[in-house]
Design an enzyme around this catalytic site. Structure first.
Site, PDB file in Angstrom:
ATOM      1  N   GLU A 141      10.550  -3.193  -0.677  1.00 26.01           N
ATOM      2  CA  GLU A 141       9.946  -4.172   0.223  1.00 26.01           C
ATOM      3  C   GLU A 141       8.508  -4.463  -0.190  1.00 26.01           C
ATOM      4  O   GLU A 141       7.819  -3.582  -0.717  1.00 26.01           O
ATOM      5  CB  GLU A 141       9.994  -3.638   1.661  1.00 26.01           C
ATOM      6  CG  GLU A 141      11.426  -3.537   2.150  1.00 26.01           C
ATOM      7  CD  GLU A 141      11.596  -2.930   3.531  1.00 26.01           C
ATOM      8  OE1 GLU A 141      12.618  -3.219   4.156  1.00 26.01           O
ATOM      9  OE2 GLU A 141      10.725  -2.174   3.992  1.00 26.01           O
TER      10      GLU A 141
ATOM     11  N   CYS B  34       0.923  -6.474  -0.299  1.00 30.71           N
ATOM     12  CA  CYS B  34       1.103  -5.022  -0.343  1.00 30.71           C
ATOM     13  C   CYS B  34       2.416  -4.803  -1.094  1.00 30.71           C
ATOM     14  O   CYS B  34       3.478  -5.228  -0.634  1.00 30.71           O
ATOM     15  CB  CYS B  34       1.176  -4.495   1.091  1.00 30.71           C
ATOM     16  SG  CYS B  34       1.591  -2.751   1.175  1.00 30.71           S
TER      17      CYS B  34
ATOM     18  N   CYS C 146      10.296   7.334  -2.652  1.00 34.10           N
ATOM     19  CA  CYS C 146       9.011   7.929  -3.039  1.00 34.10           C
ATOM     20  C   CYS C 146       9.199   9.354  -3.519  1.00 34.10           C
ATOM     21  O   CYS C 146      10.067  10.075  -3.048  1.00 34.10           O
ATOM     22  CB  CYS C 146       8.035   7.909  -1.866  1.00 34.10           C
ATOM     23  SG  CYS C 146       6.378   8.427  -2.361  1.00 34.10           S
TER      24      CYS C 146
ATOM     25  N   CYS D 158       5.465  12.700   2.591  1.00 34.59           N
ATOM     26  CA  CYS D 158       4.532  12.684   3.715  1.00 34.59           C
ATOM     27  C   CYS D 158       5.348  12.580   5.012  1.00 34.59           C
ATOM     28  O   CYS D 158       6.240  11.739   5.116  1.00 34.59           O
ATOM     29  CB  CYS D 158       3.586  11.501   3.581  1.00 34.59           C
ATOM     30  SG  CYS D 158       2.715  11.506   2.005  1.00 34.59           S
TER      31      CYS D 158
ATOM     32  N   CYS E 254       5.741   9.216   7.167  1.00 30.00           N
ATOM     33  CA  CYS E 254       6.028   7.973   6.450  1.00 30.00           C
ATOM     34  C   CYS E 254       7.529   7.690   6.376  1.00 30.00           C
ATOM     35  O   CYS E 254       8.311   8.566   6.007  1.00 30.00           O
ATOM     36  CB  CYS E 254       5.441   8.076   5.048  1.00 30.00           C
ATOM     37  SG  CYS E 254       5.921   6.713   3.984  1.00 30.00           S
TER      38      CYS E 254
ATOM     39  N   GLY F  67       6.378   4.047  -2.377  1.00 29.18           N
ATOM     40  CA  GLY F  67       6.136   4.810  -3.599  1.00 29.18           C
ATOM     41  C   GLY F  67       4.697   5.236  -3.789  1.00 29.18           C
ATOM     42  O   GLY F  67       3.780   4.705  -3.162  1.00 29.18           O
TER      43      GLY F  67
ATOM     44  N   CYS G 131       1.924  -0.389   7.799  1.00 29.35           N
ATOM     45  CA  CYS G 131       1.733   0.767   6.940  1.00 29.35           C
ATOM     46  C   CYS G 131       2.641   1.933   7.310  1.00 29.35           C
ATOM     47  O   CYS G 131       2.696   2.321   8.469  1.00 29.35           O
ATOM     48  CB  CYS G 131       0.290   1.224   7.112  1.00 29.35           C
ATOM     49  SG  CYS G 131      -0.610   1.054   5.637  1.00 29.35           S
TER      50      CYS G 131
HETATM   51  S1  SF4 Z   1       5.059   6.063   0.258  1.00 29.36           S
HETATM   52 FE1  SF4 Z   1       2.957   6.902   0.357  1.00 29.36          FE
HETATM   53  S2  SF4 Z   1       2.775   7.755   2.432  1.00 29.36           S
HETATM   54 FE2  SF4 Z   1       4.971   7.444   2.020  1.00 29.36          FE
HETATM   55  S3  SF4 Z   1       5.713   9.428   1.221  1.00 29.36           S
HETATM   56 FE3  SF4 Z   1       5.126   8.180  -0.537  1.00 29.36          FE
HETATM   57  S4  SF4 Z   1       3.005   8.744  -0.954  1.00 29.36           S
HETATM   58 FE4  SF4 Z   1       3.457   9.473   1.120  1.00 29.36          FE
END
Ligand code: SF4
Length: 347
Positions: free
Chosen positions: A94, A107, A114, A118, A121, A165, A339
C-alpha cells in the site's frame, strides 16, 4: 508456468546499452529503450513505436516489463488517498498520498510485510514476504505523482519511506529507487524532499552516512528507555539505544543533517514524566526535532492513545529544553491509511 525472463527495468542505462552492443546493435538503441521505460513509462514493448518490429520481438523474447498496478484507490474524507498496489507476482503493498495546503506527500512501501515486529504496527502482522525492487518503489511514487497532479493540480512535493517495511533492511533497492526519483531520467526531485524513516538499524544508518545520501533521516523512537523500547520494538534488544545513539552521532558528524524523531505516546506505556525526561536526554545527543504522532489503534486494541495531558506534558518539556516539537494529527484514519495501519485490509 514459471517466467524466467528478466525484468528489463532491473538494468541500468549502461547495462541496456551493453546488451544492445552484445546483440550487434548500437548502444544508442539502449538509450532509446531506456527512455521508453523510464521517461515515457511504457508498459509494453509494443508501445516503443520508434524501435523496429524485430527489435521489439527480440526484447519480448528476452525480457518482461513488470509494472505495478493500482488495484484499488480509496479516498478519505480528509483528502488522503490510499492505493492498494498489485505487484507482478500478485502480492499487494500500500502507498498513501497525504495532501496539505502547502505540499503533497507520498508515503511509500519498501517491503511486502516487514522484517521487524513492532507490537503497535499493523504491517508487522504480515511478516516479511519479500523486498520490493527499485522499479516497484519508483512506480508507487509515479502513481502518486499522477494522482497529485490529477486531484490536487500540483506535482508531488515530498516522499517519506514510512509505508510497509523497514527501508534500511532493503537498503540497495531503496537507494536505487531514490537515485531514479532524483535523476533527470526519472522525476528529477531534490533528495532533500525525501525522508527515509527507520526504526533505527545502527549499521545501516552509518552506511547511509558513508554513502553521502543527501536525503533526510527520521527515526521511529517511541521510547528512550531500553526496557520499554524493547517491549514495543523487540529488535531493540539487538540494537539498543546506545548503538542507535552512536550511529546517529556518526550520521550527524558526516551529514550535518538534523534528525527527526517520530514518537507516539501510549497510555500506560510511555506517558509518565520519566519517559519524557528520557526523551529530552536522548534529544541532546544530536540536533533534532520531535514529531509527536497521534496513534491509530489497530484491531487488537493493546495500545491506546495517551491522554492529551500526557502529550501536552511531552510538548512542554521538550519546548522548555529548546527542542523543536510538532504534534501531528493523523490523516486518512477512515480508510486505514494512517501511520502503522497499512496491512492490506483493502486487498
Ligand atoms: S513497518 Fe515499521 S513500524 Fe511496522 S513493524 Fe516494520 S519497522 Fe516496525
Amino acid at each position: 508456468m514459471k517466467n524466467d525472463k528478466k525484468d528489463i527495468r532491473a538494468l541500468t542505462k549502461q547495462q541496456l546499452q551493453e546488451f544492445f552492443v552484445a546483440q550487434g546493435d548500437k548502444s544508442f538503441r539502449g538509450s532509446q529503450v531506456y527512455e521508453w521505460l523510464w521517461n515515457k513509462g511504457a508498459h509494453s514493448f509494443e508501445d516503443m513505436t520508434n524501435v523496429s518490429k524485430e527489435t521489439r520481438k527480440m526484447l519480448q523474447d528476452n525480457f518482461v516489463i513488470n509494472h505495478i498496478r493500482v488495484d484499488l484507490m480509496q479516498r478519505s474524507s480528509d483528502g488522503t488517498i490510499k492505493n492498494a498496489v498489485k505487484l507482478h507476482d500478485n502480492l499487494t503493498v500500500e502507498s498513501v498520498l497525504i495532501p496539505t495546503p502547502k505540499r503533497t506527500t507520498a508515503c511509500v512501501s519498501s517491503q511486502v510485510g516487514c522484517s521487524l515486529d513492532c507490537k503497535f504496527c499493523a504491517t508487522a502482522t504480515l511478516k516479511r514476504m519479500r523486498n520490493l525492487n527499485p522499479d516497484e518503489i519508483y512506480d508507487q511514487v509515479v502513481a502518486i505523482d499522477n494522482e497529485s497532479r490529477l486531484y490536487f493540480d500540483k506535482p508531488l512535493s515530498n516522499i517519506v519511506f514510512m509505508g510497509m517495511g523497514e527501508p534500511l533492511m532493503n537498503y540497495n533497492n531503496v537507494m536505487k529507487a531514490v537515485e531514479k526519483i532524483t535523476s533527470k531520467d526519472g522525476l528529477g526531485m531534490s533528495p532533500k524532499r525525501i525522508t527515509i524513516s527507520t526504526s533505527g538499524v545502527p549499521k545501516m544508518i552509518k552506511k547511509l552516512a558513508d554513502d553521502e545520501a543527501k536525503i533526510k533521516l527520521a527515526v521511529s523512537l517511541h521510547s528512550a528507555i531500553d526496557e520499554i523500547r524493547t517491549q514495543i520494538m523487540p529488535f531493540n534488544a539487538t540494537f539498543p539505544l546506545q548503538d542507535l545513539k552512536e550511529a546517529l552521532e556518526y550520521w550527524y558528524a558526516k551529514t550535518k543533517s538534523r534528525i527527526t524523531y517520530e514518537y507516539i505516546v501510549w497510555e500506560g506505556i510511555n506517558d509518565q514524566p520519566k519517559d519524557a525526561e528520557a526523551l529530552v536526554r536522548f534529544c541532546k545527543y544530536v540536533p533534532c526535532k520531535v514529531n509527536l504522532i497521534e496513534y491509530n489503534p489497530i484491531d487488537d486494541g493493546q495500545f491506546q492513545q495517551a491522554s492529551s495531558q500526557a502529550t501536552h506534558m511531552y510538548e512542554k518539556m521538550l519546548e522548555q529544553n529548546g527542542i523543536t516539537v510538532t504534534v501531528r494529527r493523523s490523516r486518512g484514519k477512515d480508510i486505514d491509511a494512517a501511520c502503522g495501519q497499512l496491512a492490506n485490509k483493502s486487498s
